[in-house]
Design a protein around this motif. Structure first.
Motif, PDB file in Angstrom:
ATOM      1  N   GLY A  96      -2.394  10.133 -10.420  1.00  0.00           N
ATOM      2  CA  GLY A  96      -3.530   9.948  -9.533  1.00  0.00           C
ATOM      3  C   GLY A  96      -3.540  10.984  -8.419  1.00  0.00           C
ATOM      4  O   GLY A  96      -2.510  11.485  -7.999  1.00  0.00           O
ATOM      5  N   ARG A  97      -4.728  11.304  -7.921  1.00  0.00           N
ATOM      6  CA  ARG A  97      -4.841  12.325  -6.876  1.00  0.00           C
ATOM      7  C   ARG A  97      -4.294  11.853  -5.531  1.00  0.00           C
ATOM      8  O   ARG A  97      -3.920  12.661  -4.692  1.00  0.00           O
ATOM      9  N   ASP A  98      -4.269  10.550  -5.305  1.00  0.00           N
ATOM     10  CA  ASP A  98      -3.819  10.030  -4.015  1.00  0.00           C
ATOM     11  C   ASP A  98      -2.309   9.833  -3.949  1.00  0.00           C
ATOM     12  O   ASP A  98      -1.787   9.325  -2.949  1.00  0.00           O
ATOM     13  N   GLY A  99      -1.598  10.220  -4.982  1.00  0.00           N
ATOM     14  CA  GLY A  99      -0.153  10.088  -4.966  1.00  0.00           C
ATOM     15  C   GLY A  99       0.349   8.700  -5.290  1.00  0.00           C
ATOM     16  O   GLY A  99       1.566   8.456  -5.272  1.00  0.00           O
ATOM     17  N   GLN A 100      -0.553   7.774  -5.630  1.00  0.00           N
ATOM     18  CA  GLN A 100      -0.115   6.417  -5.979  1.00  0.00           C
ATOM     19  C   GLN A 100       0.673   6.411  -7.285  1.00  0.00           C
ATOM     20  O   GLN A 100       1.596   5.612  -7.453  1.00  0.00           O
ATOM     21  N   VAL A 101       0.260   7.266  -8.217  1.00  0.00           N
ATOM     22  CA  VAL A 101       0.931   7.355  -9.504  1.00  0.00           C
ATOM     23  C   VAL A 101       1.443   8.780  -9.675  1.00  0.00           C
ATOM     24  O   VAL A 101       0.679   9.740  -9.596  1.00  0.00           O
ATOM     25  N   VAL A 102       2.755   8.906  -9.893  1.00  0.00           N
ATOM     26  CA  VAL A 102       3.384  10.211 -10.067  1.00  0.00           C
ATOM     27  C   VAL A 102       3.925  10.283 -11.501  1.00  0.00           C
ATOM     28  O   VAL A 102       4.749   9.454 -11.899  1.00  0.00           O
ATOM     29  N   VAL A 103       3.422  11.238 -12.285  1.00  0.00           N
ATOM     30  CA  VAL A 103       3.870  11.429 -13.657  1.00  0.00           C
ATOM     31  C   VAL A 103       4.632  12.754 -13.708  1.00  0.00           C
ATOM     32  O   VAL A 103       4.051  13.819 -13.499  1.00  0.00           O
ATOM     33  N   THR A 104       5.925  12.686 -13.964  1.00  0.00           N
ATOM     34  CA  THR A 104       6.774  13.871 -13.840  1.00  0.00           C
ATOM     35  C   THR A 104       6.894  14.688 -15.107  1.00  0.00           C
ATOM     36  O   THR A 104       7.219  15.864 -15.070  1.00  0.00           O
ATOM     37  N   GLY A 105       6.690  14.062 -16.265  1.00  0.00           N
ATOM     38  CA  GLY A 105       7.080  14.720 -17.507  1.00  0.00           C
ATOM     39  C   GLY A 105       8.586  14.692 -17.648  1.00  0.00           C
ATOM     40  O   GLY A 105       9.280  13.880 -17.032  1.00  0.00           O
ATOM     41  N   ARG A 106       9.108  15.618 -18.442  1.00  0.00           N
ATOM     42  CA  ARG A 106      10.558  15.665 -18.663  1.00  0.00           C
ATOM     43  C   ARG A 106      11.275  16.105 -17.392  1.00  0.00           C
ATOM     44  O   ARG A 106      10.845  17.029 -16.698  1.00  0.00           O
ATOM     45  N   VAL A 107      12.397  15.462 -17.072  1.00  0.00           N
ATOM     46  CA  VAL A 107      13.222  15.826 -15.924  1.00  0.00           C
ATOM     47  C   VAL A 107      14.638  16.108 -16.408  1.00  0.00           C
ATOM     48  O   VAL A 107      15.082  15.547 -17.412  1.00  0.00           O
ATOM     49  N   PRO A 108      15.366  17.005 -15.729  1.00  0.00           N
ATOM     50  CA  PRO A 108      16.715  17.351 -16.197  1.00  0.00           C
ATOM     51  C   PRO A 108      17.726  16.227 -16.031  1.00  0.00           C
ATOM     52  O   PRO A 108      18.732  16.187 -16.740  1.00  0.00           O
ATOM     53  N   ASP A 109      17.476  15.302 -15.059  1.00  0.00           N
ATOM     54  CA  ASP A 109      18.436  14.229 -14.811  1.00  0.00           C
ATOM     55  C   ASP A 109      17.683  13.009 -14.310  1.00  0.00           C
ATOM     56  O   ASP A 109      16.911  13.091 -13.343  1.00  0.00           O
ATOM     57  N   LEU A 110      17.874  11.874 -14.966  1.00  0.00           N
ATOM     58  CA  LEU A 110      17.203  10.640 -14.561  1.00  0.00           C
ATOM     59  C   LEU A 110      17.839   9.994 -13.349  1.00  0.00           C
ATOM     60  O   LEU A 110      17.183   9.219 -12.628  1.00  0.00           O
ATOM     61  N   PRO A 161       0.807  -1.237   0.000  1.00  0.00           N
ATOM     62  CA  PRO A 161       0.000   0.000   0.000  1.00  0.00           C
ATOM     63  C   PRO A 161       0.832   1.275   0.000  1.00  0.00           C
ATOM     64  O   PRO A 161       0.354   2.319  -0.443  1.00  0.00           O
ATOM     65  N   ARG A 162       2.072   1.216   0.512  1.00  0.00           N
ATOM     66  CA  ARG A 162       2.900   2.415   0.575  1.00  0.00           C
ATOM     67  C   ARG A 162       3.705   2.642  -0.716  1.00  0.00           C
ATOM     68  O   ARG A 162       4.405   3.653  -0.834  1.00  0.00           O
ATOM     69  N   SER A 163       3.595   1.754  -1.653  1.00  0.00           N
ATOM     70  CA  SER A 163       4.360   1.871  -2.893  1.00  0.00           C
ATOM     71  C   SER A 163       3.703   2.874  -3.836  1.00  0.00           C
ATOM     72  O   SER A 163       2.468   2.982  -3.895  1.00  0.00           O
TER      73      SER A 163
END
Length: 822
Positions: free
Chosen positions: A699-713, A681-683
């Motif tokens: 997702g609104r609950d923070g379960q899924v985080v979509v960042t888009g482009r990031v400067p460094d992987l 559940p904490r993942s």
């Protein structure tokens, strides 16, 4: 002698338009005059005499209007060989007038003696067409256009003046004969000032001209078969009605012929890379013009014919509708014809035109006997449809290995094994922290190769792309970025871009190839090749084969690096696409032609995996294809202890411009991760990469985080508990898998995602195929710290041994040395 180019390209195309449009407009004027002064039968006599004289004159010019427009590929001369071909052209022109008399004697028009007034006309027409071709080759069609205007004014003036004292029909035919003769004399005088071949001979003239003469025979007969059928099997009244309808239709079609004819010679973008918007987008402009004219014809043809003939008409709705479709088909056909002709494949058109001519002749005879205008229009539409389909097939079929590669004298080559000049062409700016794996791999390759050789980069850059990595830029000998147009900037540009790509797709150009085809890039590439003089040219991705005509001019070996075979990628996208299925199907067909043609023209092709080598092997000539896996600098960027870090989060990263990544991320978010979340559940699931589609919204609950482009992987990889790669589409080595392994991170991946890596399930990573298997193995890694540490350590050790750039660069050096050996 150097051929002088016109200062204004617009005047060249204007001259072509006037040249092609003046005769039918004059014809309409004469028809109007005769219709006002005489009977419908006389209108039919004028239409038949004009059609027969044009037929004989066009046959008698033997294709010289085309071959004199393109003297170098036809005769091997820089300028038109007017003097060397003069006797042949004059004799053939005389034969054209003889043929006209023969047709009259065979019964054309019922042996009416008035037809003989136009007997000299084919002679003048045949010679005039050849002179116009010479003007086209020199970029002087504005001169031809001026002569055509003066000639047309003279014809109308003579006909109007003569009709005041005699028969409008007779004086119209006299005006045509005298006016065209005067125009021919004027052209003969004017061409003396144009560049001409100075040699005495032009090689095997008969062999060079024969394909064009045969094609001209087929084209002209197909163009006049229905009028000939009426002349022998119909009535003068039918000719008086159908002739003006056909002439009105062809007044629109000749604008397409004018535009394409103007592109045969000096004005084509291949000859004039900075020719402006009109020259760069001539294909789309042609089809758009055809569509507009077809709509205008459908709306205005019937009222115009009533005005022209000055009498009531039968219902012409059906024939006008059929001719509207003919107009669009003819514009598309002439677009295809430019590419076929410039490729030197005129002879391939002959069977297509022959079949179309037979269909039209048979249909026209049947319709003429039945006095059916709708039947005549239907026969014409069937004939044009056959030509369009045939030309489409010809334009898609590339001659392959038999295609002649004209290369300039090569630059002096370095000694194999020494420091080389390597020019690399890419469809985007490479970046060491690029948003997608291809950008990072190319950037790392260039940075490492620059330690061994002098490397130049010429890349395309979309407004949304970052610039070339500053660190990489400092290591390269030359960096040239060329802006790629943003067709999505406004709604109007989106519409224009969509029309452009779809029209070119219809002509056999893949969608991505349409996007990267930029005239400014072609110009800069030529300049760099001439000034920097590389020893080897390397193109990244098959799509850059768009620029092979320019690259081949350098006369040096060309290497293609293909990370993901294009045809298979298009097939994958077609299989899973829910929208635009027809578009995807056409794209696959285009790639099936484009990819093999590129593979046949390069000197070497490199893929990353044996699977990709097996895919491309049937499409590639022997001893051209090599398999060279790439490396990654993640081995150096991560310490051996970084992989053990991380929490309970699942990571997927990649560019979502690449559809297999979209499919994998969607699958992970919608079906796999909910099963993992039920046990942990904490993942959280982190989806990292540029241009994520709306369905991957966080997702609104923070379960899924979509960042888009990031400067460094690197920070995201370091903090992840496991990297999941549920790829089921595409080819090539997965950069994301290599980078995760190099970072010592536990990986759960499909077998397709690790294709060609030589890793072992349960040793360096875990494999899974179904959604349940992925969820089970991801949960297993998150549950077992010991397994996580063991997989990470083994992955890191494997990467240190197998993923360094040194071995990859050695293989490329061997390839370059082999290509440069005498």
């Amino acid at each position: 002698m150097t051929v002088t180019r016109p200062r204004h390209l617009f005047l060249h195309f204007a001259g072509a338009a006037v040249t092609k449009l003046a005769p039918p407009l004059v014809q309409l004027g004469l028809l109007l005059l005769v219709a006002r002064e005489s009977t419908l039968d006389d209108v039919g006599r004028l239409a038949l005499a004009s059609a027969a004289s044009f037929l004989c004159g066009a046959l008698a010019e033997l294709g010289f209007a085309t071959t004199l427009s393109i003297p170098r590929p036809t005769f091997g001369t820089a300028a038109p060989p007017l003097r060397q071909t003069g006797r042949v052209r004059v004799a053939s022109a005389f034969a054209g007038s003889v043929l006209y008399v023969v047709l009259w004697g065979a019964g054309l028009g019922g042996h009416d003696a008035v037809f003989l007034l136009a007997a000299p006309l084919p002679f003048s027409l045949a010679l005039s067409y050849g002179y116009a071709g010479a003007m086209n080759a020199s970029g002087r069609l504005r001169i031809e256009g001026a002569v055509s205007v003066a000639e047309s004014v003279a014809i109308v003036a003579i006909a109007v003046a003569g009709s005041l004292v005699g028969s409008a029909l007779a004086w119209s035919l006299v005006a045509l004969t005298v006016g065209r003769a005067a125009g021919t004399v004027a052209r003969a005088i004017l061409v003396r000032d144009l560049p001409q071949s100075a040699g005495e001979t032009v090689g095997p003239l008969f062999r060079a001209q024969l394909p064009f003469a045969l094609a001209t025979l087929a084209i002209v007969f197909q163009g006049q078969a229905d009028m000939l059928a009426i002349g022998f099997f119909g009535t003068l009244g039918l000719a008086g009605l159908y002739g003006p309808l056909l002439r009105t239709t062809y007044s629109t079609l000749l604008s397409a012929e004018a535009f394409s004819w103007g592109l045969y010679g000096d004005a084509h973008p291949d000859e004039r890379p900075v020719g402006g918007l009109l020259a760069r987008h001539w294909r789309a402009a042609s089809i758009a013009l055809g569509t507009v004219l077809a709509i205008g014809f459908a709306l205005l043809a019937e009222p115009f014919l009533r005005f022209l003939l000055h009498r009531s008409l039968p219902n012409l709705t059906l024939p006008i509708a059929l001719f509207s479709v003919v107009i669009v088909l003819r514009f598309a056909t002439l677009v295809l014809n430019v590419e076929i002709l410039r490729a030197g494949r005129q002879r391939d058109e002959i069977p297509v035109l022959a079949v179309a001519s037979v269909v039209l002749a048979v249909g026209a005879v049947v319709a003429a006997r039945a006095a059916s205008i709708g039947g005549l229009a239907g026969a014409r539409l069937a004939s044009e449809g056959i030509i369009a389909a045939g030309y489409f097939a010809l334009a898609r079929r590339v001659p392959g290995a038999s295609r002649r590669r004209e290369r300039a004298a090569p630059a002096p080559r370095r000694v194999p094994g020494g420091r080389l000049r390597l020019l690399v062409a890419t469809p985007f700016p490479p970046n060491l922290d690029g948003a997608h794996g291809g950008s990072r791999v190319i950037s790392q390759f260039l940075a490492r190769m620059a330690e061994r050789h002098d490397v130049a980069l010429v890349c395309l850059r979309h407004p949304r792309d970052p610039e070339v990595d500053p660190v990489l830029r400092s290591r390269l000998a030359l960096v040239v970025e060329v802006d790629r147009p943003d067709w999505s900037a406004t709604r109007l540009r989106r519409l224009a871009g969509g029309l452009r790509t779809r029209l070119r797709l219809f002509a056999g150009t893949p969608l991505w190839a349409c996007d990267v085809d930029v005239a400014a890039y072609r110009e800069r590439l030529r300049a760099v090749l001439a000034e920097w003089r590389p020893d080897v040219v390397q193109i990244e991705y098959t799509v850059m084969g768009t620029y092979l005509p320019q690259l081949e001019e350098a006369g040096v070996p060309i290497v293609l690096v293909e990370p993901d075979p294009a045809t298979n990628a298009a097939l994958d996208l077609q299989r899973v696409s829910r929208r635009h299925r027809l578009l995807r199907r056409l794209d696959v067909l285009a790639w099936k032609q484009f990819e093999p043609s590129v593979l046949r023209r390069v000197d070497a092709a490199v893929v990353y995996t044996e699977r990709d080598a097996r895919i491309l092997s049937p499409r590639t000539p022997p001893r051209v294809l090599s398999c060279i896996p790439f490396g990654t600098d993640f081995v150096e960027r991560f310490s051996s202890s970084d992989g053990a870090a991380g929490g309970a989060d699942v990571l997927f990263f990649g560019s979502f411009v690449h559809f297999p990544n979209v499919d994998a991320a969607r699958r992970l978010k919608e079906t796999i991760f909910p099963l993992v979340r039920a046990r942990h559940p904490r993942s959280s699931l982190y989806i990292v990469g540029e241009n994520p589609p709306p369905e991957l919204a966080a997702g609104r609950d923070g379960q899924v985080v979509v960042t888009g482009r990031v400067p460094d992987l690197a920070p995201y990889i370091a903090l992840a508990g496991v990297v999941a790669v549920p790829i089921r589409l595409g080819s090539g080595m997965r950069v994301k898998v290599l980078e995760a392994l190099a970072a010592g991170k536990p990986v759960v991946a499909s077998r397709l995602a690790i294709e060609g890596l030589g890793v072992v399930d349960g040793e360096q990573l875990l494999t899974a195929e179904t959604d349940d298997e992925f969820a089970e193995r991801i949960s297993l890694v998150l549950d077992d710290d010991g397994l996580r540490a063991r997989l990470g350590a083994h992955a890191r050790a494997w990467a240190e041994q197998n993923l360094t750039w040194s071995a990859t660069l050695d293989r490329f050096d061997e390839l370059y040395s082999r290509l440069l050996r005498p």
